[in-house]
Design an enzyme around this catalytic site. Structure first.
Site, PDB file in Angstrom:
ATOM      1  CE  LYS A  52      33.444  42.850  40.842  1.00  0.00           C
ATOM      2  NZ  LYS A  52      34.902  42.890  40.700  1.00  0.00           N
ATOM      3  CD  GLN A  96      38.108  41.814  42.411  1.00  0.00           C
ATOM      4  OE1 GLN A  96      37.024  41.496  41.918  1.00  0.00           O
ATOM      5  NE2 GLN A  96      38.494  43.073  42.521  1.00  0.00           N
ATOM      6  CG  ASP A 119      37.095  43.186  34.733  1.00  0.00           C
ATOM      7  OD1 ASP A 119      36.112  43.868  35.090  1.00  0.00           O
ATOM      8  OD2 ASP A 119      37.851  42.590  35.526  1.00  0.00           O
TER       9      ASP A 119
END
Ligand code: NDP
Length: 293
Positions: A52, A96, A119
């Site tokens: 990412k 994460q 997200d």
């Protein structure tokens, strides 16, 4: 033999579009920024965070990579999230998953500013998906699956889509997304899971099968009707003594036998995976655009 849906090529098209959007934002003095927070040293999470961060740098975005020790407390992590919520140069924040066990992941997600929750896991973004409010953020993997279908010319409207799996990361938001009254959606969606009876009978009735269960090679030829479209979200490690690392990655679909029957199919790797990161970048650009207004 099925047509291969090439996630890398489709992701590249998405990046070409995003580069144009980024150039426009920069000409208005805005550099989109993404912060990725990793707690602990899980190797798979570390690899995701690296890719990412690399993609942010490739697109010349402002990238913040916070790597915190596995002993980080809930309070310490919340304090870092608060800092990022306040940082005007950070438009998107991603913590994460999975964090170490002392961390209450739900509380961390709820602490995120929903406007920066790229997200799409904050309850306010989940609610926006349910009610069809486009200002919210949809989780990246479901968005990537939808984009793969659209870009490869598959008719989703009116199709019977069977989603295997009902997680909050993939299955459930994907079902909500594809049943929406909107372009690239309007599907008739069935969701199956570990308690479903007659699973193969249900998947055989699908025009589009999307597998997201985390079970290597679970979907066999017998689960799929001739001419169906098959999207494989699964990423599973299977032992392979001949592979350099002693394992290889396979999907939830037994690729070779299903490809004999399907009209189109995604490979693993190279299908949904590249699209997930592309959609994260797309959500970050959307967040920076919204926050600059
Ligand atoms: P979860 O483990 O959170 O959820 C799995 C779902 O599959 C659950 O709903 C579970 O049912 C269902 N399930 C498990 N076994 C079976 C079975 N034998 N028959 C029917 N249903 C079953 O997984 P995720 O949603 O997080 O991930 C799914 C897969 O997708 C994984 O391989 C993961 O690595 C991959 N993934 C890939 C991404 C990408 O970018 N390509 C991103 C995210 C995930 P129940 O609810 O009843 O337990």
């Amino acid at each position: 033999m099925a047509k291969l849906i090439d996630g890398r090529a489709i992701a590249d098209n998405v990046y070409a579009e995003l580069r144009r959007d980024i150039a426009m934002l920069k000409s208005d003095g805005i550099t989109p920024g993404l912060a990725v927070v990793l707690v602990g040293d899980d190797p798979a999470s570390r690899a995701y965070v690296r890719s990412k961060d690399k993609m942010c740098r490739d697109l010349e975005l402002h990238s913040v990579k916070l790597e915190l020790p596995a002993t980080t407390t809930q309070e310490e992590l919340l304090a870092r999230v608060e800092e990022l919520n306040r940082d005007p140069n950070v438009h998107g924040i991603l913590v994460q998953s999975p964090p170490p066990k002392q961390i209450d992941e739900g509380a961390i997600v709820r602490a995120l500013n929903p406007a920066k929750d790229v997200d799409g896991f904050h309850p306010s973004n989940v609610a926006k998906l349910v009610i069809g409010d486009d200002s919210g953020f949809v989780p990246c993997t479901p968005l990537g699956c939808q984009r793969l279908l659209i870009e490869s010319g598959m008719e989703v409207s009116g199709a019977h889509v069977v989603v295997l799996g009902r997680s909050m990361i993939v299955g459930k938001p994907l079902a909500l997304l594809l049943m929406r009254k909107a372009t690239g959606a309007n599907a008739t969606v069935t969701v199956v899971h570990s308690r479903s009876r007659n699973l193969a009978e249900i998947t055989r009735s699908a025009d589009i099968v999307i597998a997201a269960i985390g079970q290597a090679n679970f979907v066999k030829a017998d689960h799929v009707r001739q001419g169906a479209v098959v999207i494989d979200v699964g990423i599973n490690r299977v032992d392979d003594a001949t592979a350099p690392r002693g394992y290889r990655l396979v999907g939830d679909v037994a690729f070779d036998e299903v490809a004999e029957k399907a009209a189109a199919i995604t490979p693993v790797p190279g299908g949904v995976g590249p699209m997930t990161i592309a959609m994260l970048m797309s959500n970050t650009i959307k967040a920076s655009r919204q926050q600059s207004h």
